[in-house]
Write a protein that holds these residues in place. Structure first.
Motif, PDB file in Angstrom:
ATOM      1  N   HIS A 103       0.810  -1.096  -0.034  1.00 23.24           N
ATOM      2  CA  HIS A 103       0.050  -0.089   0.103  1.00 23.24           C
ATOM      3  C   HIS A 103       0.870   1.399  -0.108  1.00 23.24           C
ATOM      4  O   HIS A 103       1.283   1.679   0.960  1.00 23.24           O
ATOM      5  CB  HIS A 103      -0.975  -0.043   1.267  1.00 23.24           C
ATOM      6  N   PRO A 104       1.297   1.809  -1.109  1.00 21.50           N
ATOM      7  CA  PRO A 104       2.077   2.942  -1.323  1.00 21.50           C
ATOM      8  C   PRO A 104       1.639   3.984  -0.436  1.00 21.50           C
ATOM      9  O   PRO A 104       0.198   4.363  -0.589  1.00 21.50           O
ATOM     10  CB  PRO A 104       2.314   3.264  -2.692  1.00 21.50           C
ATOM     11  N   VAL A 105       2.313   4.845   0.171  1.00 16.20           N
ATOM     12  CA  VAL A 105       1.796   6.120   0.976  1.00 16.20           C
ATOM     13  C   VAL A 105       1.732   7.248  -0.015  1.00 16.20           C
ATOM     14  O   VAL A 105       2.732   7.542  -0.910  1.00 16.20           O
ATOM     15  CB  VAL A 105       2.644   6.406   2.071  1.00 16.20           C
TER      16      VAL A 105
END
Length: 106
Positions: A103-105
């Protein structure tokens, strides 16, 4: 042994570490690897390529094999170390893989 089984097992070659061990034993003894005459082996077992673990029918066939790509590639592989720390870690599953974040920020 049936025909299918003979064809299946005839193409099996020795692994790199087996060949390296065989070469090391021959070097320690100070003698080249020599086979007794055997009618069941091609060429009576007298023409053998140590690097690939194959028997040939005559000296010309062996010389032609030594000029080939497979022989040269195998000879190059045999010059490397038998086991390395990296290969040991890979075999035991200790390698660290670089995976993208789940889950990329933003």
């Amino acid at each position: 042994m049936g025909r299918k089984n003979k064809q299946r097992f005839s193409s099996i070659t020795k692994d790199r570490d087996e060949i390296q061990t065989q070469i090391e034993k021959a070097d320690e003894a100070g003698k080249p690897i020599v086979f007794e005459y055997d009618d069941e082996l091609p060429g009576g077992g007298q023409f053998y390529a140590i690097e690939t673990g194959q028997h040939f029918t005559d000296a010309k066939a062996l010389a032609d094999h030594k000029k080939g790509r497979y022989f040269k590639k195998r000879a190059k592989e045999l010059k490397e170390e038998k086991y390395t720390q990296g290969s040991a870690e890979w075999a035991s599953g200790m390698t660290k893989e670089k995976l993208p974040p789940a889950h990329p920020v933003k």
